[in-house]
Motif scaffolding. Structure first.
Motif, mmCIF file in Angstrom:
data_model
loop_
_atom_site.group_PDB
_atom_site.id
_atom_site.type_symbol
_atom_site.label_atom_id
_atom_site.label_comp_id
_atom_site.label_asym_id
_atom_site.label_seq_id
_atom_site.Cartn_x
_atom_site.Cartn_y
_atom_site.Cartn_z
ATOM 1 N N MET A 1 -64.025 -18.777 -13.657
ATOM 2 C CA MET A 1 -64.384 -17.424 -13.269
ATOM 3 C C MET A 1 -63.395 -16.438 -13.904
ATOM 4 S SD MET A 1 -64.462 -15.689 -9.468
ATOM 5 C CE MET A 1 -65.005 -17.242 -8.729
ATOM 6 N N ARG A 2 -63.951 -15.470 -14.654
ATOM 7 C CA ARG A 2 -63.089 -14.473 -15.289
ATOM 8 C C ARG A 2 -63.238 -13.094 -14.663
ATOM 9 N NH1 ARG A 2 -65.034 -15.384 -21.353
ATOM 10 N NH2 ARG A 2 -66.981 -15.409 -20.158
ATOM 11 N N THR A 3 -64.440 -12.782 -14.162
ATOM 12 C CA THR A 3 -64.686 -11.462 -13.592
ATOM 13 C C THR A 3 -65.429 -11.587 -12.267
ATOM 14 O OG1 THR A 3 -66.764 -11.282 -14.826
ATOM 15 C CG2 THR A 3 -64.780 -10.337 -15.848
ATOM 16 N N ALA A 4 -65.165 -10.652 -11.364
ATOM 17 C CA ALA A 4 -65.837 -10.633 -10.062
ATOM 18 C C ALA A 4 -66.014 -9.193 -9.614
ATOM 19 C CB ALA A 4 -65.040 -11.417 -9.027
ATOM 20 N N LEU A 5 -67.066 -8.962 -8.860
ATOM 21 C CA LEU A 5 -67.311 -7.670 -8.232
ATOM 22 C C LEU A 5 -67.323 -7.885 -6.726
ATOM 23 C CD1 LEU A 5 -68.184 -4.656 -8.250
ATOM 24 C CD2 LEU A 5 -70.555 -5.482 -8.363
ATOM 25 N N VAL A 6 -66.446 -7.204 -6.016
ATOM 26 C CA VAL A 6 -66.405 -7.288 -4.551
ATOM 27 C C VAL A 6 -67.034 -6.023 -3.994
ATOM 28 C CG1 VAL A 6 -64.927 -7.411 -2.516
ATOM 29 C CG2 VAL A 6 -64.373 -8.774 -4.542
ATOM 30 N N ILE A 7 -68.118 -6.200 -3.268
ATOM 31 C CA ILE A 7 -68.850 -5.074 -2.676
ATOM 32 C C ILE A 7 -68.492 -5.014 -1.198
ATOM 33 C CG2 ILE A 7 -71.110 -4.064 -2.270
ATOM 34 C CD1 ILE A 7 -72.173 -5.790 -4.585
ATOM 35 N N GLY A 8 -67.679 -4.050 -0.840
ATOM 36 C CA GLY A 8 -67.188 -3.944 0.535
ATOM 37 C C GLY A 8 -65.719 -4.281 0.585
ATOM 38 N N VAL A 25 -58.090 -13.231 -12.090
ATOM 39 C CA VAL A 25 -59.477 -12.805 -12.213
ATOM 40 C C VAL A 25 -59.533 -11.275 -12.284
ATOM 41 C CG1 VAL A 25 -61.761 -12.815 -11.119
ATOM 42 C CG2 VAL A 25 -60.276 -14.834 -10.951
ATOM 43 N N GLN A 26 -60.353 -10.744 -13.197
ATOM 44 C CA GLN A 26 -60.559 -9.298 -13.271
ATOM 45 C C GLN A 26 -61.529 -8.892 -12.168
ATOM 46 O OE1 GLN A 26 -59.232 -6.754 -15.310
ATOM 47 N NE2 GLN A 26 -60.338 -5.530 -13.799
ATOM 48 N N VAL A 27 -61.021 -8.190 -11.163
ATOM 49 C CA VAL A 27 -61.821 -7.855 -9.985
ATOM 50 C C VAL A 27 -62.184 -6.378 -9.994
ATOM 51 C CG1 VAL A 27 -61.927 -7.873 -7.465
ATOM 52 C CG2 VAL A 27 -60.638 -9.658 -8.662
ATOM 53 N N HIS A 28 -63.457 -6.099 -9.788
ATOM 54 C CA HIS A 28 -63.954 -4.728 -9.637
ATOM 55 C C HIS A 28 -64.326 -4.515 -8.174
ATOM 56 C CE1 HIS A 28 -64.224 -4.040 -14.022
ATOM 57 N NE2 HIS A 28 -64.472 -5.340 -14.046
ATOM 58 N N ALA A 50 -66.234 0.739 -12.337
ATOM 59 C CA ALA A 50 -67.395 -0.149 -12.445
ATOM 60 C C ALA A 50 -67.231 -1.094 -13.636
ATOM 61 C CB ALA A 50 -68.667 0.671 -12.613
ATOM 62 N N PRO A 51 -67.707 -2.323 -13.525
ATOM 63 C CA PRO A 51 -67.643 -3.252 -14.660
ATOM 64 C C PRO A 51 -68.540 -2.774 -15.793
ATOM 65 C CG PRO A 51 -68.961 -4.181 -12.882
ATOM 66 C CD PRO A 51 -68.345 -2.928 -12.341
ATOM 67 N N GLU A 52 -68.154 -3.105 -17.031
ATOM 68 C CA GLU A 52 -68.932 -2.662 -18.186
ATOM 69 C C GLU A 52 -70.188 -3.500 -18.381
ATOM 70 O OE1 GLU A 52 -66.425 -2.554 -21.580
ATOM 71 O OE2 GLU A 52 -65.116 -0.980 -20.773
ATOM 72 N N GLY A 53 -70.151 -4.723 -17.953
ATOM 73 C CA GLY A 53 -71.310 -5.594 -18.097
ATOM 74 C C GLY A 53 -71.475 -6.472 -16.876
#
Length: 361
Positions: A1-8, A25-28, A50-53
């Protein structure tokens, strides 16, 4: 895992983000309250940009009532390779997603069994999940890649994966988490209008029982609203036991000896069933509970005292298995209860007394 988006970015979301960010990990971060996301970012949990992709994993950490809508929006937007939520209820959100017609091959419902009485990003810690169970509820539809990413998340957070059926999970947490919260609150509510003299007598027992009653009511309304049936079922059983216990206690007031004996038998039954149930609660590291002996020591309320008594126990070659502190009313002192293996009691007691500690019998 390299990128993650945490919503909340509440307690759970920010804690997961801190753990992931701390392991590269790059976290957004995103939240309905941008200020809360900025706070989490300022604490090192990631970036509120926001993440670019598309990210590898989207972690939905919103209240149970909003899980399905949030997940549906994320899945339809294709923002991640895999999606999971960390809500404390699992069956309901999944059924809502199914009713919405969402493709659930990329989704996995999860629940980390960790938390605190405080909420929000400022209460979050990277080690919140260390050694704690993290429930995963895959189905036959769940893609293998999604399960692997979920397992990677659990590992990066230092938790222990536990695979369960979603509805079985909801019944389990009703028993071991949701009902205890309500019972704790019910007992604590008796203190609201209690006489101040009575409240000043509070000891460790009432503190143990009411500790979680300090939790945020708004958060628990969300949780209980998502799992009302199983919680009501458990409470109904408790209510039946309470009715029988009240009847038994009233019998103890009787002048008839047989009635009193019947009342005593009723009380003994519930106490013994409580003993049996308590013995099933896992001990250290999830192992079978061990029987420890308690060494009780008077300790002053000054900086360094806890460190000193632990160091003295270490010099005696004794491992402290558990510890409790009971603060003395109106005094700058308290009693510390050191739980140790039975064979260590004599040696520890002698060693502590030699070093000037007041060990209570």
């Amino acid at each position: 895992m390299r990128t993650a988006l945490v919503i909340g970015t509440g307690l759970i979301g920010t804690s997961a983000a801190l753990a992931l960010a701390g392991r590269g990990v790059q976290v957004h971060l995103v939240d309905h309250d941008p200020a809360q996301a900025r706070t989490a970012a300022a604490r090192g949990a990631g970036t509120d940009q926001a993440p670019e992709g598309r990210v590898d994993l989207a972690v939905v950490a919103v209240p149970p009532a909003h899980v399905a809508d949030t997940l549906a929006e994320a899945i339809r937007g294709g923002i991640a390779r895999a999606y999971l939520d960390v809500a404390s209820v699992k069956g309901g959100p999944r059924r809502e997603l199914e009713a919405m017609g969402c493709d659930l091959t990329g989704y996995l419902g999860t629940h980390p069994m960790a938390g605190r009485e405080r909420s929000g990003p400022m209460a979050a810690t990277a080690d919140l999940f260390e050694g704690r169970p993290w429930v995963l509820t895959p189905t036959r539809e769940t893609d293998t890649e999604v399960l692997n990413l979920a397992l990677e998340l659990v590992a990066l957070c230092g938790a222990v994966p536990v695979v369960m059926d979603a509805d079985a999970h909801d019944r389990a947490v009703a028993l071991v988490s949701h009902t205890p919260q309500l019972v704790s609150s019910l007992v604590a509510a008796r203190l609201q209008d209690a006489d101040e003299t009575a409240v000043r007598l509070c000891g460790q027992g009432i503190r143990d029982v009411t500790r979680i009653a300090a939790s945020d009511p708004r958060m628990w309304i969300d949780i209980l609203s998502a799992n009302p049936g199983p919680v009501a079922d458990v409470l109904a059983g408790i209510a039946a036991d309470l009715d029988e216990t009240v009847t038994a206690l009233r019998a103890l007031e009787s002048s008839d000896e047989d009635t009193r004996l019947g009342g005593a038998a009723g009380i003994e039954d519930v106490l013994r069933r409580g003993n049996t149930g308590r013995s099933r609660v896992p001990g250290k590291h999830g192992a079978a509970p061990a029987a420890y002996e308690t060494v009780t020591v008077l300790i002053g309320d000054q900086p360094g005292e806890l460190a000193r008594i632990f160091a003295d126990a270490g010099r005696a070659g004794v491992n402290i298995e558990d510890v409790r502190i009971e603060h003395a009313t109106g005094q700058q002192a308290g009693l510390i209860q050191l739980m140790v293996e039975p064979a260590a009691v004599t040696g520890l007691t002698a060693a502590l007394r030699d070093r000037g500690w007041a060990v209570r019998q």
